[in-house]
Design a protein around this motif. Sequence first.
Motif, mmCIF file in Angstrom:
data_model
loop_
_atom_site.group_PDB
_atom_site.id
_atom_site.type_symbol
_atom_site.label_atom_id
_atom_site.label_comp_id
_atom_site.label_asym_id
_atom_site.label_seq_id
_atom_site.Cartn_x
_atom_site.Cartn_y
_atom_site.Cartn_z
ATOM 1 N N SER A 72 -12.157 0.256 -7.595
ATOM 2 C CA SER A 72 -11.174 1.334 -7.597
ATOM 3 C C SER A 72 -11.853 2.639 -7.973
ATOM 4 O O SER A 72 -12.717 2.674 -8.860
ATOM 5 C CB SER A 72 -10.059 1.044 -8.601
ATOM 6 O OG SER A 72 -9.265 -0.038 -8.180
ATOM 7 N N THR A 108 0.838 -1.193 0.000
ATOM 8 C CA THR A 108 0.000 0.000 0.000
ATOM 9 C C THR A 108 0.875 1.244 0.000
ATOM 10 O O THR A 108 1.761 1.382 0.844
ATOM 11 C CB THR A 108 -0.922 0.022 1.233
ATOM 12 O OG1 THR A 108 -1.730 -1.155 1.230
ATOM 13 C CG2 THR A 108 -1.821 1.250 1.227
ATOM 14 N N ALA A 129 -1.903 -1.225 -3.755
ATOM 15 C CA ALA A 129 -3.028 -0.416 -3.293
ATOM 16 C C ALA A 129 -2.594 1.032 -3.116
ATOM 17 O O ALA A 129 -1.486 1.304 -2.649
ATOM 18 C CB ALA A 129 -3.563 -0.964 -1.971
ATOM 19 N N GLU A 133 -4.327 4.756 10.410
ATOM 20 C CA GLU A 133 -4.495 3.317 10.614
ATOM 21 C C GLU A 133 -3.221 2.633 11.075
ATOM 22 O O GLU A 133 -3.250 1.744 11.918
ATOM 23 C CB GLU A 133 -4.941 2.647 9.303
ATOM 24 C CG GLU A 133 -6.382 2.816 8.976
ATOM 25 C CD GLU A 133 -6.763 2.012 7.731
ATOM 26 O OE1 GLU A 133 -6.043 1.069 7.356
ATOM 27 O OE2 GLU A 133 -7.804 2.351 7.152
ATOM 28 N N TYR A 191 -3.904 4.467 -1.207
ATOM 29 C CA TYR A 191 -4.804 4.839 -0.116
ATOM 30 C C TYR A 191 -4.413 6.241 0.337
ATOM 31 O O TYR A 191 -3.220 6.574 0.376
ATOM 32 C CB TYR A 191 -4.620 3.823 1.011
ATOM 33 C CG TYR A 191 -5.701 3.787 2.048
ATOM 34 C CD1 TYR A 191 -7.014 3.477 1.723
ATOM 35 C CD2 TYR A 191 -5.399 4.043 3.381
ATOM 36 C CE1 TYR A 191 -8.005 3.427 2.695
ATOM 37 C CE2 TYR A 191 -6.372 3.990 4.359
ATOM 38 C CZ TYR A 191 -7.678 3.689 4.001
ATOM 39 O OH TYR A 191 -8.662 3.642 4.970
ATOM 40 N N GLY A 218 0.781 5.205 0.501
ATOM 41 C CA GLY A 218 0.002 6.326 1.002
ATOM 42 C C GLY A 218 0.097 7.466 0.004
ATOM 43 O O GLY A 218 1.190 7.949 -0.288
ATOM 44 N N GLU A 275 -5.220 8.893 5.954
ATOM 45 C CA GLU A 275 -5.963 7.736 6.472
ATOM 46 C C GLU A 275 -5.026 6.566 6.770
ATOM 47 O O GLU A 275 -5.171 5.880 7.779
ATOM 48 C CB GLU A 275 -7.055 7.344 5.491
ATOM 49 C CG GLU A 275 -8.146 8.399 5.385
ATOM 50 C CD GLU A 275 -9.200 8.051 4.352
ATOM 51 O OE1 GLU A 275 -9.546 6.861 4.217
ATOM 52 O OE2 GLU A 275 -9.667 8.984 3.667
ATOM 53 N N LEU A 276 -4.056 6.343 5.886
ATOM 54 C CA LEU A 276 -3.083 5.277 6.124
ATOM 55 C C LEU A 276 -2.256 5.593 7.369
ATOM 56 O O LEU A 276 -2.006 4.714 8.193
ATOM 57 C CB LEU A 276 -2.173 5.091 4.907
ATOM 58 C CG LEU A 276 -1.141 3.979 5.016
ATOM 59 C CD1 LEU A 276 -1.812 2.615 5.171
ATOM 60 C CD2 LEU A 276 -0.225 3.988 3.798
ATOM 61 N N TRP A 322 -9.773 5.280 -3.287
ATOM 62 C CA TRP A 322 -8.981 4.067 -3.051
ATOM 63 C C TRP A 322 -8.834 3.378 -4.398
ATOM 64 O O TRP A 322 -9.791 3.309 -5.175
ATOM 65 C CB TRP A 322 -9.687 3.114 -2.086
ATOM 66 C CG TRP A 322 -8.937 1.824 -1.920
ATOM 67 C CD1 TRP A 322 -7.978 1.576 -0.984
ATOM 68 C CD2 TRP A 322 -9.038 0.632 -2.704
ATOM 69 N NE1 TRP A 322 -7.491 0.297 -1.140
ATOM 70 C CE2 TRP A 322 -8.124 -0.307 -2.206
ATOM 71 C CE3 TRP A 322 -9.800 0.266 -3.809
ATOM 72 C CZ2 TRP A 322 -7.949 -1.568 -2.736
ATOM 73 C CZ3 TRP A 322 -9.634 -1.013 -4.349
ATOM 74 C CH2 TRP A 322 -8.728 -1.911 -3.805
ATOM 75 N N LEU A 350 -4.253 11.062 -4.660
ATOM 76 C CA LEU A 350 -4.638 9.742 -5.144
ATOM 77 C C LEU A 350 -5.126 9.754 -6.596
ATOM 78 O O LEU A 350 -4.726 8.877 -7.372
ATOM 79 C CB LEU A 350 -5.675 9.118 -4.214
ATOM 80 C CG LEU A 350 -5.751 7.593 -4.301
ATOM 81 C CD1 LEU A 350 -6.047 7.006 -2.945
ATOM 82 C CD2 LEU A 350 -6.753 7.128 -5.308
#
Length: 143
Positions: free
Chosen positions: A36, A12, A51, A61, A53, A14, A57-58, A40, A18
């Motif tokens: 998709s 993933t 991925a 988390e 993301y 970050g 948010e990453l 995301w 995006l």
Amino acid sequence: MGDVPARLTVVTLGARDLPTLRRFYATLGWPQVDGSDDAWAGFLVGGVLLALYPLPELAAEAALAATAPAAGFTLACNVDSAEQVDTAYEAALAAGATPVAEPTTREWGGRSGYVADPEGNRWEIAYASSAVFDARGALVSFG
């Protein structure tokens, strides 16, 4: 011991922007997975999911410092021949990658060059004669 399988299933990144990063990988022709979008995105690449993301948010988390640049790692795309390194390198530049290190023959006997995606993630495009792939493009042995 043995409860954690020896496999890598998802990498993933970050993303700060995006939609731009998603467009870059789509321009390379990499297949996006269903679901998709610009919030995301996932690309199935040789049996691993790449991925994208949102970085904040990453960071929340995974307890990352959202302002700290990632260092000490690169991603790699191994190709089937030394000549294909140059072709793939040029295709990545045409898709919007930034050149980092032009393809060159390495002291270990292979060939590789480096590009950066629109957010600076470093990708090595490499050929190593010891790399063996299955029909999907997944690495099945190395060395």
